[in-house]
Design an enzyme around this catalytic site. Sequence first.
Site, PDB file in Angstrom:
ATOM      1  N   ARG A  60       0.815  -1.220   0.000  1.00 43.03           N
ATOM      2  CA  ARG A  60       0.000   0.000   0.000  1.00 43.03           C
ATOM      3  C   ARG A  60       0.848   1.270   0.000  1.00 43.03           C
ATOM      4  NH1 ARG A  60      -5.131  -1.514   0.671  1.00 43.03           N
ATOM      5  NH2 ARG A  60      -5.605  -3.265   2.032  1.00 43.03           N
ATOM      6  N   ASN A 102     -15.342  11.535   0.417  1.00 37.94           N
ATOM      7  CA  ASN A 102     -15.744  10.228  -0.110  1.00 37.94           C
ATOM      8  C   ASN A 102     -17.263  10.137  -0.104  1.00 37.94           C
ATOM      9  OD1 ASN A 102     -15.380   7.368  -0.812  1.00 37.94           O
ATOM     10  ND2 ASN A 102     -16.065   6.931   1.282  1.00 37.94           N
ATOM     11  N   HIS A 104     -20.254   7.268   0.412  1.00 34.13           N
ATOM     12  CA  HIS A 104     -20.454   5.908   0.902  1.00 34.13           C
ATOM     13  C   HIS A 104     -21.929   5.541   0.755  1.00 34.13           C
ATOM     14  CE1 HIS A 104     -19.759   2.304   3.209  1.00 34.13           C
ATOM     15  NE2 HIS A 104     -20.831   2.581   3.920  1.00 34.13           N
TER      16      HIS A 104
HETATM   17  C1  GRF Z   1     -21.152   3.998  -5.359  1.00 31.49           C
HETATM   18  O1  GRF Z   1     -22.266   3.338  -4.821  1.00 31.49           O
HETATM   19  C2  GRF Z   1     -20.334   4.613  -4.270  1.00 31.49           C
HETATM   20  O2  GRF Z   1     -21.100   5.101  -3.212  1.00 31.49           O
HETATM   21  C3  GRF Z   1     -19.492   3.443  -3.819  1.00 31.49           C
HETATM   22  O3  GRF Z   1     -19.169   2.753  -4.979  1.00 31.49           O
HETATM   23  C4  GRF Z   1     -20.155   3.000  -5.974  1.00 31.49           C
HETATM   24  C5  GRF Z   1     -19.448   3.572  -7.151  1.00 31.49           C
HETATM   25  O4  GRF Z   1     -20.300   3.767  -8.249  1.00 31.49           O
HETATM   26  N1  GRF Z   1     -18.384   3.900  -3.026  1.00 31.49           N
HETATM   27  P1  GRF Z   1     -19.838   4.703  -9.454  1.00 31.49           P
HETATM   28  O5  GRF Z   1     -18.476   4.192  -9.907  1.00 31.49           O
HETATM   29  O6  GRF Z   1     -19.778   6.108  -8.958  1.00 31.49           O
HETATM   30  O7  GRF Z   1     -20.875   4.504 -10.516  1.00 31.49           O
END
Ligand code: GRF
Length: 213
Positions: A60, A102, A104
């Site tokens: 990482r 981010n 989520h």
């Molecule tokens: C979304 O549901 C986001 O919240 C999660 O991963 C998914 C990504 O979808 N972290 P996209 O690539 O933005 O279509």
Amino acid sequence: MRAVVLISGRGSNMEALLQAGLPVEFACVISNRPDAKGLEVARSLGVATAVVDHRQYHGREAFDAALAAAIDGHAPDLVILAGFMRVLTESFVRRYQGRLINIHPALLPAFPGLHTHARALAAGVRVHGCTVHFVTPEVDVGPIIVQAAVPVLAGDDEASLSARVLAQEHRIFPLAVRWFAEGRLRLRDDGTVALAGQSGAGPALISPLPDGG
Ligand code: GRF
């Protein structure tokens, strides 16, 4: 204000941001996967792209150092994780603390981590949703900027529920980035977020309601 967006796949949240008419210069979209669909979408919208392939680094620390170098070349004010599926090292997160956000797909602090929609269905919650938050070293626990709630309906499966949540992700992520760009977000000492000029809230969501309710 200049931003860099990190993705790993489809990139629908990234697309929502690029299409939202935000007062933001999107300097680059960076993927850790060369085959991420979102890269084509970004290019078609005239945004530069780059790949930092995690498989080419041992560990990482090495990957995050390469990623930071790619990001810092654009000197962004904001780094946006939009479906970026790598856990980041503490030193990486600290480097961008306060300017790393981010999205989520759950109402944090409920359901951090993966498979949020399946877990929400298994838990039988009546309300589910999504969260935009500042990133801190511990995964999915950073200061919350904005959330959207959706009902969980009888007959929902993972696909129907995730689609309902995703539609709201595409609404609240641009909101959060706009507030950041406008300088309206402030991290309080207690670890929560203050939004300057907040004008109200949406209606309450009660789920389920009796027939005709
Ligand atoms: C979304 O549901 C986001 O919240 C999660 O991963 C998914 C990504 O979808 N972290 P996209 O690539 O933005 O279509």
